[in-house]
Design a protein around this motif. Structure first.
Motif, PDB file in Angstrom:
ATOM      1  N   ASP A 269      16.380 -48.732 -31.195  1.00  0.00           N
ATOM      2  CA  ASP A 269      17.519 -48.581 -30.289  1.00  0.00           C
ATOM      3  C   ASP A 269      18.852 -48.389 -31.004  1.00  0.00           C
ATOM      4  O   ASP A 269      19.900 -48.405 -30.356  1.00  0.00           O
ATOM      5  CB  ASP A 269      17.615 -49.808 -29.373  1.00  0.00           C
TER       6      ASP A 269
ATOM      7  N   ARG B  68       3.635 -34.619 -22.456  1.00  0.00           N
ATOM      8  CA  ARG B  68       5.030 -35.084 -22.509  1.00  0.00           C
ATOM      9  C   ARG B  68       5.620 -34.845 -23.894  1.00  0.00           C
ATOM     10  O   ARG B  68       6.795 -34.475 -24.022  1.00  0.00           O
ATOM     11  CB  ARG B  68       5.087 -36.566 -22.150  1.00  0.00           C
TER      12      ARG B  68
ATOM     13  N   ARG C  67       4.673 -46.185 -27.269  1.00  0.00           N
ATOM     14  CA  ARG C  67       5.926 -45.740 -27.886  1.00  0.00           C
ATOM     15  C   ARG C  67       5.595 -44.876 -29.098  1.00  0.00           C
ATOM     16  O   ARG C  67       4.742 -45.231 -29.908  1.00  0.00           O
ATOM     17  CB  ARG C  67       6.775 -46.954 -28.269  1.00  0.00           C
TER      18      ARG C  67
ATOM     19  N   TYR D 154       9.787 -41.258 -28.062  1.00  0.00           N
ATOM     20  CA  TYR D 154       9.320 -41.157 -26.683  1.00  0.00           C
ATOM     21  C   TYR D 154       8.684 -42.473 -26.270  1.00  0.00           C
ATOM     22  O   TYR D 154       7.833 -43.027 -26.985  1.00  0.00           O
ATOM     23  CB  TYR D 154       8.304 -40.027 -26.530  1.00  0.00           C
ATOM     24  N   ASP D 155       9.089 -42.997 -25.113  1.00  0.00           N
ATOM     25  CA  ASP D 155       8.546 -44.233 -24.556  1.00  0.00           C
ATOM     26  C   ASP D 155       7.790 -43.874 -23.282  1.00  0.00           C
ATOM     27  O   ASP D 155       8.402 -43.505 -22.263  1.00  0.00           O
ATOM     28  CB  ASP D 155       9.677 -45.218 -24.253  1.00  0.00           C
TER      29      ASP D 155
ATOM     30  N   THR E 165       8.457 -45.732 -19.855  1.00  0.00           N
ATOM     31  CA  THR E 165       9.615 -45.325 -19.045  1.00  0.00           C
ATOM     32  C   THR E 165       9.686 -43.822 -18.825  1.00  0.00           C
ATOM     33  O   THR E 165      10.431 -43.361 -17.945  1.00  0.00           O
ATOM     34  CB  THR E 165      10.923 -45.771 -19.723  1.00  0.00           C
TER      35      THR E 165
ATOM     36  N   GLN F  64      11.040 -41.883 -20.901  1.00  0.00           N
ATOM     37  CA  GLN F  64      12.295 -41.441 -21.505  1.00  0.00           C
ATOM     38  C   GLN F  64      12.072 -40.989 -22.957  1.00  0.00           C
ATOM     39  O   GLN F  64      11.276 -41.581 -23.691  1.00  0.00           O
ATOM     40  CB  GLN F  64      13.321 -42.570 -21.475  1.00  0.00           C
TER      41      GLN F  64
ATOM     42  N   ARG G  65      14.363 -39.330 -26.506  1.00  0.00           N
ATOM     43  CA  ARG G  65      15.658 -38.959 -27.081  1.00  0.00           C
ATOM     44  C   ARG G  65      15.455 -38.449 -28.497  1.00  0.00           C
ATOM     45  O   ARG G  65      14.570 -38.931 -29.239  1.00  0.00           O
ATOM     46  CB  ARG G  65      16.644 -40.126 -27.073  1.00  0.00           C
TER      47      ARG G  65
END
Length: 643
Positions: free
Chosen positions: A49, A314, A334, A351-352, A355, A357, A359
């Protein structure tokens, strides 16, 4: 189209990436990656993070969120990995390219402590390190510690460095594998058949036999099934294409897991070149098999786990490139992934799946503008005998592709392949105004057993004809000016360049040999001791056995050192003084012979490198010399003037 794009400095193509090769920790909380420190790639660490826009090193603008874990100043770190439990980061390092790899341990909880050499044995090479899922404190390592010509198996305690012998080589073993409580050995019989056996108190008990016609470099890949009952391996038994099978360790039988009707499983290139990802996508913490890669013009991944089948689309949506190195947490939810691309390489994402999501974490080469780089186009040509030749053509941007100076860029090995990807050599040459033609000639891997075996006995023969046939296509298509062609390559590619200059001198205006062999007898007789048994199906079968007089004579006839009288074009020789694969005398002798004859030759000998140049200053010197040499003899562009 009226003008070439601006010159891209050599330094922009060959300076170190700002970040690269990111690996997610087994618990999914941290990312380890390579980043420059004092001119060398070192291992850094961030939390998932963290703010990846902040610099890796304190630059006066504020505290960094990154921690440097290693402090290498002599050579870049190239390969590193997490221990199974995420307690340690492990990396391999050699000395100035001598390929005597050592295994080092770095402790992320003590970043100020110096990395520990776990195999501190002078002149000894780490041949393999296996990290068992059930014993995170251990690595099973293969070393030629007892005898230079034999590989033994050891249990290495990652915390203390204590080394305990497990199995002593009886003489014929070329590699070891520990599968739970069993010790497995691969060996080669006279005639080239490979055997998989169980080692028990010094005795080898055969499990499976692999005919020499199906095996060249070895059984690759080879990964234990988590329950210990089998191995996942690449196999071309009874087929032209390499497929993924499960080998039963009780019966020796093979059961197909995945295959492709046209493409090979992407092996053995990744086993030889860590820039490319393994053909098997694994959860490194659990050992589960998630997917398999097959490679043709582009990559085709087969999902072999239902959860990964949901995740793969994904991941693929994150880039128009091909999924490259990928790592995940224990639950495979993850992910940190990078992508292969011809103009925007190594872009790395988090990539998670819990969720949905994603980035982007970084681009390794932010100084390069993908819009200014040249597309790499796969094409298929036909050799004079009808063999299909998968090739790649890269044309300079901004000018009409007509009567261009051209570089035939020959890959090494020759048991290797070119593919759609970013290659700074290709981009440098295209930026300087050259068409770049890469040919997967007969003998290349990745295109089936028949394509590979068509190269047997064809060094300086039909393997070279394939290059000439591809060049004739480029000339006939109007792309290439026949009077402005150079041939260039590394390792086998360097040999091919010397063959081009000596055997077909009328076709090339210049030749560049980078760590290329000029003497096939010297190459085979110079194989490092522990690998001599392992080359029976490669060197001896494809090139020749110098102990057999007729074959020795043929090898001499196919060696460029014995045809230097026929070389008329200017030659640039490049070699690392510590090369253990192709000894520097292969270039020394050519340089001396050409100078004696009054021919034009340049020789760049780097005293801090081996078979491939690793450090940035070495590569910058090399490619500056290359661009100036080609500019003089083919008329392309160059940056500045040579020192």
């Amino acid at each position: 189209m009226t003008a070439l794009p601006a010159l891209i400095p050599v330094e922009d193509l060959y300076a170190l990436p700002t970040r690269s090769r990111a690996l997610l920790s087994p618990d999914g909380s941290r990312v380890a990656y390579l980043s420059p420190w004092r001119g060398r790639l070192n291992v850094f660490l961030r939390t998932v993070d963290s703010d990846w826009s902040t610099p890796d090193l304190e630059d006066g603008s504020g505290a960094t969120e990154a921690r440097r874990i290693t402090a290498e100043t002599r050579r870049n770190i190239d390969q590193f990995f997490w221990s199974v439990d995420g307690r340690y980061l492990l990396f391999q390092q050699d000395a100035d390219g001598d390929e005597n790899w050592h295994l080092y341990r770095a402790d992320p909880s003590r970043p100020d402590e110096q990395a520990v050499d776990l195999t501190p044995y002078e002149g000894v090479r780490l041949i393999g390190a296996q990290l068992p899922q059930g014993r995170p404190e251990t690595a099973f390592v293969q070393l030629n510690k007892r005898r230079a010509d034999m590989i033994d198996l050891y249990d290495l305690d990652l915390a203390t460095g204590e080394l305990t012998p497990i199995a002593e080589n009886p003489g014929e073993v070329i590699s070891w594998l520990r599968v739970q409580d069993r010790v497995l050995a691969f060996s080669i019989e006279d005639g080239g058949d490979h055997l998989l056996s169980e080692w028990n108190e010094g005795e080898l008990h055969t499990i499976a036999r692999f005919p020499s016609s199906d095996i060249m470099l070895g059984v690759l890949p080879v990964v234990p099934v988590p329950d210990g009952t089998g191995l996942w391996i690449g196999s071309s038994r009874c087929t032209d294409r390499t497929r993924l099978v499960r080998l039963d360790l009780t019966t020796g039988e093979e059961t197909e897991v995945a295959s492709h009707p046209v493409f090979d499983l992407d092996t053995p290139r990744p086993e030889a070149d860590p820039r490319f990802p393994s053909s098997l996508i694994l959860n490194q913490a659990s050992g589960e098999l998630l997917g398999a890669r097959f490679l043709g013009e582009r990559q085709d991944i087969h999902a072999l786990d239902p959860r990964f089948a949901e995740i793969l689309p994904r991941l693929a949506d994150l880039s128009d490139g091909d999924l490259s190195h990928a790592s995940c947490d224990r639950e495979a939810q993850r992910w940190v992934v990078e992508f292969t691309h011809d103009r925007d390489p190594g872009v790395t994402w988090y990539y998670d799946h819990t969720t949905g999501q994603a980035r982007r974490l970084f681009r390794p080469f932010p100084r390069l503008d993908p819009t200014q780089l040249a597309p790499v186009t796969p094409i298929t040509l036909t050799a004079r005998d009808g063999l299909s030749l998968p090739c790649h053509l890269t044309l300079p941007r901004g000018i009409d592709p007509h009567d261009l100076p051209t570089v035939v860029l020959v890959h090494g090995g020759p048991w290797y392949r070119d593919s759609w990807s970013f290659d700074p050599e290709v981009q440098l040459l295209a930026n300087r105004g050259y068409a770049v033609l890469q040919v997967n000639f007969r003998g290349s891997t990745g295109y089936g057993k028949a394509h590979l075996e068509a190269g047997i006995g064809e060094f300086a023969g039909r393997m070279h004809d394939d290059l000439i046939d591809a060049l004739d296509w480029a000339i006939g298509s109007g792309i290439t000016d026949p009077g402005r062609v150079a041939i260039y390559g590394c390792s086998y590619g360097g040999y091919a360049a010397l063959v081009g200059a000596a055997f077909t001198p009328e076709r090339f205006a210049a030749a560049v040999s980078y760590t290329g062999m000029s003497d096939l007898v010297d190459l085979v007789e110079g194989v490092v001791p522990f690998a001599r048994r392992a080359v029976e199906n490669s060197y001896l079968r494809h090139i020749g056995d110098p102990e057999i007089p007729e074959q020795r004579a043929d090898m001499i006839a196919r060696s460029p050192i014995n045809r230097v009288d026929d070389i008329t074009a200017p030659v640039l020789l490049i070699h690392g003084a510590h090369d253990v694969r192709v000894h520097r005398r292969n270039s020394d002798r050519v340089a001396e012979a050409l100078r004696t004859r009054g021919r034009e030759v340049e020789y760049l000998l780097n005293t801090t490198e081996g078979h491939w140049f690793i450090n940035p200053e070495s590569n910058i010197e090399l490619y500056r010399r290359l661009e100036h040499f080609l500019a003089r003899h083919l008329g392309g562009r160059s940056q500045g003037v040579p020192d």
